[in-house]
Every structure is written in C-alpha cells, then in structure tokens.
Design a protein around this motif. Structure first.
Motif, PDB file in Angstrom:
ATOM      1  N   LEU A 340      16.640  37.783  -9.555  1.00 44.49           N
ATOM      2  CA  LEU A 340      16.890  37.809 -11.081  1.00 44.49           C
ATOM      3  C   LEU A 340      18.006  36.940 -11.208  1.00 44.49           C
ATOM      4  O   LEU A 340      18.233  36.034 -12.430  1.00 44.49           O
ATOM      5  N   GLU A 341      19.206  36.854 -10.344  1.00 46.38           N
ATOM      6  CA  GLU A 341      20.206  36.015 -10.640  1.00 46.38           C
ATOM      7  C   GLU A 341      19.666  34.368 -10.478  1.00 46.38           C
ATOM      8  O   GLU A 341      20.270  33.591 -11.458  1.00 46.38           O
ATOM      9  N   GLU A 342      18.567  34.185  -9.672  1.00 43.54           N
ATOM     10  CA  GLU A 342      18.299  32.849  -9.581  1.00 43.54           C
ATOM     11  C   GLU A 342      17.397  32.404 -10.903  1.00 43.54           C
ATOM     12  O   GLU A 342      17.568  31.210 -11.257  1.00 43.54           O
ATOM     13  N   LEU A 343      16.782  33.215 -11.312  1.00 42.97           N
ATOM     14  CA  LEU A 343      16.025  33.297 -12.606  1.00 42.97           C
ATOM     15  C   LEU A 343      16.862  33.222 -14.071  1.00 42.97           C
ATOM     16  O   LEU A 343      16.506  32.822 -14.948  1.00 42.97           O
ATOM     17  N   GLY A 344      18.337  33.491 -13.640  1.00 43.98           N
ATOM     18  CA  GLY A 344      19.165  33.295 -14.819  1.00 43.98           C
ATOM     19  C   GLY A 344      19.601  34.491 -15.410  1.00 43.98           C
ATOM     20  O   GLY A 344      20.263  34.642 -16.262  1.00 43.98           O
ATOM     21  N   TYR A 345      19.227  35.872 -14.781  1.00 45.48           N
ATOM     22  CA  TYR A 345      19.365  37.080 -15.352  1.00 45.48           C
ATOM     23  C   TYR A 345      20.906  37.671 -14.845  1.00 45.48           C
ATOM     24  O   TYR A 345      20.957  37.580 -13.575  1.00 45.48           O
ATOM     25  N   ARG A 346      21.820  38.045 -15.746  1.00 47.57           N
ATOM     26  CA  ARG A 346      22.800  38.900 -15.376  1.00 47.57           C
ATOM     27  C   ARG A 346      22.915  40.108 -16.052  1.00 47.57           C
ATOM     28  O   ARG A 346      23.154  40.420 -17.072  1.00 47.57           O
ATOM     29  N   LEU A 347      22.309  41.043 -15.425  1.00 50.92           N
ATOM     30  CA  LEU A 347      22.057  42.569 -15.653  1.00 50.92           C
ATOM     31  C   LEU A 347      23.180  43.491 -14.983  1.00 50.92           C
ATOM     32  O   LEU A 347      23.745  43.219 -13.953  1.00 50.92           O
ATOM     33  N   GLU A 348      23.364  44.326 -15.958  1.00 50.68           N
ATOM     34  CA  GLU A 348      23.948  45.501 -15.394  1.00 50.68           C
ATOM     35  C   GLU A 348      23.345  46.486 -14.324  1.00 50.68           C
ATOM     36  O   GLU A 348      22.082  46.085 -14.315  1.00 50.68           O
ATOM     37  N   ARG A 349      23.987  47.067 -13.336  1.00 52.22           N
ATOM     38  CA  ARG A 349      23.370  47.938 -12.424  1.00 52.22           C
ATOM     39  C   ARG A 349      22.344  48.916 -12.837  1.00 52.22           C
ATOM     40  O   ARG A 349      21.309  48.495 -12.166  1.00 52.22           O
ATOM     41  N   GLU A 350      22.620  49.488 -13.992  1.00 48.21           N
ATOM     42  CA  GLU A 350      21.310  50.167 -14.545  1.00 48.21           C
ATOM     43  C   GLU A 350      20.124  49.667 -15.056  1.00 48.21           C
ATOM     44  O   GLU A 350      19.042  50.097 -14.658  1.00 48.21           O
ATOM     45  N   GLN A 351      20.463  48.593 -15.578  1.00 49.99           N
ATOM     46  CA  GLN A 351      19.294  47.616 -15.872  1.00 49.99           C
ATOM     47  C   GLN A 351      18.544  46.991 -14.993  1.00 49.99           C
ATOM     48  O   GLN A 351      17.439  46.931 -14.725  1.00 49.99           O
ATOM     49  N   VAL A 352      19.312  46.696 -13.716  1.00 47.27           N
ATOM     50  CA  VAL A 352      18.767  46.136 -12.406  1.00 47.27           C
ATOM     51  C   VAL A 352      17.728  47.271 -11.747  1.00 47.27           C
ATOM     52  O   VAL A 352      16.560  46.992 -11.657  1.00 47.27           O
ATOM     53  N   ASN A 353      18.315  48.596 -11.839  1.00 53.25           N
ATOM     54  CA  ASN A 353      17.651  49.593 -11.304  1.00 53.25           C
ATOM     55  C   ASN A 353      16.594  50.005 -12.066  1.00 53.25           C
ATOM     56  O   ASN A 353      15.199  50.270 -11.547  1.00 53.25           O
ATOM     57  N   GLU A 354      16.630  49.752 -13.431  1.00 51.33           N
ATOM     58  CA  GLU A 354      15.200  49.983 -14.342  1.00 51.33           C
ATOM     59  C   GLU A 354      14.074  48.878 -14.287  1.00 51.33           C
ATOM     60  O   GLU A 354      12.973  49.330 -14.004  1.00 51.33           O
ATOM     61  N   ALA A 355      14.630  47.995 -14.077  1.00 49.63           N
ATOM     62  CA  ALA A 355      13.800  47.021 -13.854  1.00 49.63           C
ATOM     63  C   ALA A 355      13.243  46.891 -12.465  1.00 49.63           C
ATOM     64  O   ALA A 355      11.863  46.504 -12.285  1.00 49.63           O
ATOM     65  N   PHE A 356      13.889  47.207 -11.540  1.00 46.99           N
ATOM     66  CA  PHE A 356      13.288  47.343 -10.188  1.00 46.99           C
ATOM     67  C   PHE A 356      12.133  48.157 -10.136  1.00 46.99           C
ATOM     68  O   PHE A 356      11.063  48.080  -9.374  1.00 46.99           O
ATOM     69  N   VAL A 357      12.314  49.305 -10.967  1.00 55.72           N
ATOM     70  CA  VAL A 357      11.196  50.435 -10.891  1.00 55.72           C
ATOM     71  C   VAL A 357       9.810  49.874 -11.553  1.00 55.72           C
ATOM     72  O   VAL A 357       8.885  49.899 -10.977  1.00 55.72           O
ATOM     73  N   ARG A 358      10.248  49.188 -12.538  1.00 56.15           N
ATOM     74  CA  ARG A 358       9.146  48.472 -13.296  1.00 56.15           C
ATOM     75  C   ARG A 358       8.254  47.367 -12.438  1.00 56.15           C
ATOM     76  O   ARG A 358       7.226  47.282 -12.416  1.00 56.15           O
ATOM     77  N   PHE A 359       9.190  46.661 -11.512  1.00 51.63           N
ATOM     78  CA  PHE A 359       8.667  45.525 -10.679  1.00 51.63           C
ATOM     79  C   PHE A 359       8.000  46.355  -9.590  1.00 51.63           C
ATOM     80  O   PHE A 359       6.989  45.789  -9.176  1.00 51.63           O
ATOM     81  N   LYS A 360       8.436  47.209  -8.998  1.00 48.73           N
ATOM     82  CA  LYS A 360       7.666  47.915  -7.905  1.00 48.73           C
ATOM     83  C   LYS A 360       6.195  48.595  -8.795  1.00 48.73           C
ATOM     84  O   LYS A 360       5.170  48.508  -7.911  1.00 48.73           O
ATOM     85  N   ASP A 361       6.188  48.946  -9.650  1.00 48.41           N
ATOM     86  CA  ASP A 361       4.788  49.453 -10.549  1.00 48.41           C
ATOM     87  C   ASP A 361       4.036  48.381 -10.284  1.00 48.41           C
ATOM     88  O   ASP A 361       2.931  48.558 -10.181  1.00 48.41           O
ATOM     89  N   LEU A 362       4.546  47.224 -10.875  1.00 51.21           N
ATOM     90  CA  LEU A 362       3.886  46.064 -11.105  1.00 51.21           C
ATOM     91  C   LEU A 362       3.232  45.646  -9.824  1.00 51.21           C
ATOM     92  O   LEU A 362       1.935  45.098  -9.655  1.00 51.21           O
ATOM     93  N   CYS A 363       3.949  45.683  -8.617  1.00 49.85           N
ATOM     94  CA  CYS A 363       3.461  45.258  -7.274  1.00 49.85           C
ATOM     95  C   CYS A 363       2.454  46.144  -6.940  1.00 49.85           C
ATOM     96  O   CYS A 363       1.424  45.637  -6.361  1.00 49.85           O
TER      97      CYS A 363
END
Length: 519
Positions: A340-363
């Motif tokens: 995410l940081e490589e792609l330019g995103y600076r997210l809060e911890r809760e946002q990272v956790n939420e995004a990670f759940v959606r990422f796993k679902d996409l995988c």
C-alpha cells in the motif's frame, strides 16, 4: 529557471463537471494525493455554496499540511466570512476572490458600471485582509475585458493588497498569441505588478487550454491553474499533467520548471478518473491508455532500435509500469501494508485491516492480483459515507427464454432488513426495479457504464451509474469480479448520495445575490 507554481482546482472547478459530486471522504483522498503530487495550491471548494461544502473544506484543511488550501469566494463579505470559517484551522490558507470584469458580464450578469466593479473589487480584497494574509483576486472573463479597464482593476486590487492576480480565459475564447499578450501588457501597464504573482486559468472550449497556459508562462505568468485529466466546466480546464510535462520535456524552450513529482501523475490521474467517473480517453496525452502504445510496424521497429525515435517521454517518468503478480492469498498483513505504501496510500491501522480483509476475499476470487487490482479495490472502498441502504444479498434468475427476475435483501439504517423482487427487461433492469421498491426513491438513471480495470477472464469490472432527482445529480460506483453485484452496489451508493445531498440542501443557506454590495 523560473519556478512555475501549480494551482490545482480539480476539487472545485473539476467537480463542477456535469454529474460529478464528490463526498467529503473522496475529496480528502484526492487532496492527499494532490499533496503527494506536489501542487503548490489546491482549491478545495466554494465555501458559500452550502454547509456541506464548508465541512468538506474544513476536513481537507485538517489533513493537508504542505500545500496551501484555497476556498473560492465571490466579492461579498458573506462569502469571505464563510471561506474563513472553512479555512481558519488550515496550516496554509488562501482565499480566492473573484469578480467579473468583461463588458458582457458587467452589462448582463452584474448590471454594474466600471466604477462599481472597481469599488467592489477593492472592498472585497480589503475585507479579506481581515482574515487572510494570502489573497488571490480573479478578474472573471479577463480575456474578453478591455485592456485599459483590466489594467485599472488589477492596479486597484494590487494596491488594496492582493498577492496573486488571476487572468482567466473563462470561456476558452483566446488564441495563444492573444492570451500571452494580455500578461505582457499588464506587466508594462500596472504599477507594482512585479510584486505579485500572475496566474493563468484557461478553459478548453476551443481545445487550446494547455497552449494558452504555456503562452501565459511565456508572457510572464508564474502560476498556472489546472485540473487533473483536464476535467472541469463544459470542455474542461488546462490539464495539469500536460502543462507539467510540456515544461519538463521542453525545458530549453520555456526555461521554467514546477515542483510536480512527475512519477505520481499516472496514479493521480487514475484516482481522479475513478472517483469522478470521468474516463480518460485512450488517446489522451500523457495519461491515456495509448499514450505509450505503438501498433504500427514502422513505429515498433523504430522503438525497438532506439526508444527516442517515437517516444519523447518514458512511461516510467509519469509513473506507469507493467503490472506484475506481486501479491497473493499467502501474502501477510505486513507485506500488504508495504505494498500500500509503495502504491502511495497512507492509511490508518483500521483502514489497513479493513482493506486487508477485502484483499483476502479478492485473492479467493481471482487467480492473479496485480497493483491495478489493489488500487481499484481501495479506491472504491477506502472511506464511505453513512448509508441509508446497504445491499445484504442478491439473487438472480435469468435465461434467454425466461423473464429476468431479481431478489434483493437490503439493510436499512435502523437495522431492519427488507426483501423485494422484481422482473425487468434484463438482469440490471430487474435489479434496479427491486431496489427501487425497497428505497421508494423516484430516480432517473442518466448513465450506466461498465469498465474492465484489470485483465483476464476474472478481471475486476467497475460499474458507474449516474442518477438524478429533482435537480440533484450524483454518481455511484463499485468494483467486483461480478458486474451485476457491482451494478447493484453502485446504484445503492448513488441513492445514498442523493439522500445525503437532499439532507444537506435542506440545511443550506440561501446564497447571496451576485450583485450584492460589500456593505
């Protein structure tokens, strides 16, 4: 080399594009990316438009630290007061005051004499000094204003304390020679002009916005107002990416440079395109899908032998790179955060956790997960507005010899679940009719688009819808490997926006008339 400051108005003039209506969270997301891009100033909105606009400017001003945040304001005390309310907690604030000066605007819109225009312009700048140390003044429709009167107005507001003078080609009427000469003449005619910044603001009605902006730089402008992807009123504004690359690629001609981080351009363009629903044409300069593509055999042969035969800009310069399989279902949270940081995103911890759940679902649904997949996933779901309706489930029955039927289960804001079914002319039509039965909102579907944002049979499809109701026009979007699910969610998102806009409009303050005096 001269330094050219970039004044980005994507979030104000760009948002005035028909059908574009950004939420506060979307404005914040774009603003933070504009800060990373390196713009000098960003015009976030027009504070006097509504209480919602004030809140949006306030929220952006809280987050942005390294870029000056700007609010547009008519030459009225009430507008300037609202701009201060929106910007008083900003790290760096500027008010952008404007008043029309051309004969056609004076006669038909303002119904004011030349003397009244000068008086109100000076009064506005003088009043703005009560709050702001940085004041920009725009002579709306400057390009069609008599040069003698334009010089008089500019001299008066410079004397009153304006630090930046903007000379817009409001209707995109000028040719480069004509527009550049306006700047040259003012530099010769106006006392003290050397102590202020001169700014250009060009519209693209005749396709010359970028050319006119560059002509303004040659004429002495030190600031260019522009938007990402050139979006804006009517045919749009000068495209930021085109101005920046023209100056960088032709340094020897213009002898000028910007602080724009060129390798952030592609990502900024994609983000703005997704959030506004305004697609970038394939042949668009710098950021179009075909900007670095070569189909002709002669061109391919030349590029293989020597890149510069047909490429004057490297795709890496503006941040394009080939997609690679870098993440998958076995990737951990830490690796995901680094990506995410490589792609330019600076997210809060809760946002990272939420995004990670959606990422796993996409995988689990997609064999290969590329950078574009992650960007599309995040840009559609990072931050959301409060929702009156949420899709819980969707069932479809379809066959080429049967009537398409959709059943939806939707959660209301109070937690109640409502189920409805409907038939239609197709799957999407039946889905939307079923949703309408639940929401009981009468809306018009003005536009519907599906775009493939990644490649392969399991590609992510992004759906855009544009809905209108009683003069309110909004867009909704969602991304999924299932375009029917994305269609339903995009439609519901748009309905939620209409409800939010309606609620905001009911609290709006009646705008002051354009011809009100400062007293």
């Amino acid at each position: 080399m001269r330094k050219i400051e970039i004044f980005d108005t994507t979030l104000r003039d760009g948002e005035q594009s028909p059908g574009v209506n950004l939420t506060i969270d979307e404005k914040i997301e774009i603003a933070l990316q504009l800060e990373r891009l390196g713009v000098t100033r960003m015009e976030v909105g027009f504070a006097a438009a509504s209480p919602g606009e004030i809140r949006a400017i306030q929220e952006v001003a809280k987050r942005v630290k390294n870029t000056t945040v700007v609010s547009l304001s008519r030459s009225l005390e009430g507008d300037i007061d609202k701009s201060w309310e929106a910007l008083k907690n900003a790290e760096n604030a500027c008010v952008h005051v404007f008043l029309a000066t051309s004969p056609i605007h004076r006669q038909h819109k303002l119904q004011m004499t030349k003397e009244q225009v000068v008086e109100q312009a000076v009064a506005a700048v003088t009043y703005a000094k009560k709050y702001f140390s940085e004041i920009q003044f725009s002579c709306e429709d400057a390009a069609r204003t008599e040069i003698d009167f334009l010089s008089e107005v500019v001299a008066a507001v410079v004397k009153a304390g304006a630090k930046v003078i903007n000379l817009p080609d409001t209707v995109g009427y000028m040719t480069p020679v004509e527009y550049g000469n306006i700047f040259r003449q003012l530099r010769e005619r106006v006392p003290g002009i050397e102590n202020v910044k001169l700014s250009s603001h060009c519209h693209d009605d005749l396709g010359m916005a970028v050319a006119n902006s560059l002509a303004a730089i040659e004429g002495g402008a030190t600031q260019v107002e522009c938007t990402v992807n050139g979006i804006g009123e009517r045919a749009g504004n000068a495209a930021l990416e085109e101005v920046a690359l023209a100056l960088d690629t032709r340094k020897g001609i213009y002898q000028a440079k910007t602080d724009i981080k060129l390798d952030e351009i592609a990502r900024t363009s994609k983000l703005v395109s997704r959030l506004t629903g305004m697609f970038v044409p394939g042949n668009k300069a710098i950021v179009g899908a075909n900007a670095f593509a070569h189909e002709s055999g002669i061109h391919q042969d030349g590029v293989l032998k020597e890149i510069t035969t047909y490429e004057i800009i490297r795709p890496e310069t503006v941040g394009f790179k080939s997609n690679k399989l870098v993440m998958g279902k076995h990737s951990g949270r830490h690796a995901f955060k680094d990506k995410l940081e490589e792609l330019g995103y600076r997210l809060e911890r809760e946002q990272v956790n939420e995004a990670f759940v959606r990422f796993k679902d996409l995988c689990d649904r997609k064999k290969e997960v590329t950078d574009d997949d992650i960007v599309a996933l995040l840009d559609s779901k990072i931050l959301e507005m409060p929702e009156a309706f949420v899709l819980e489930s969707l069932q479809l029955a379809y066959g080429n010899l049967s009537v398409p039927t959709a059943s939806v289960r939707i959660a209301l804001a109070n937690g109640e679940m409502v189920e409805e079914a409907a038939v239609g002319n197709g799957s999407v039509d039946s889905i939307y009719k079923a949703i309408d039965r639940v929401t009981e909102e009468e809306v018009t579907l003005d536009d519907y688009k599906i775009v493939s944002v990644t490649h392969g049979k399991d590609a992510l499809g992004e759906v855009y819808v544009r809905l209108s109701q009683n003069g309110i026009s909004v867009q909704g979007r969602d991304v999924s490997t299932d375009v029917l699910e994305a269609s339903a969610k995009a439609y519901i998102q748009a309905i939620n926006k209409i409800i939010a806009r309606r609620r905001d409009s009911s609290n709006a303050v009646e705008p002051l008339p354009l011809t009100s005096t400062m007293n």
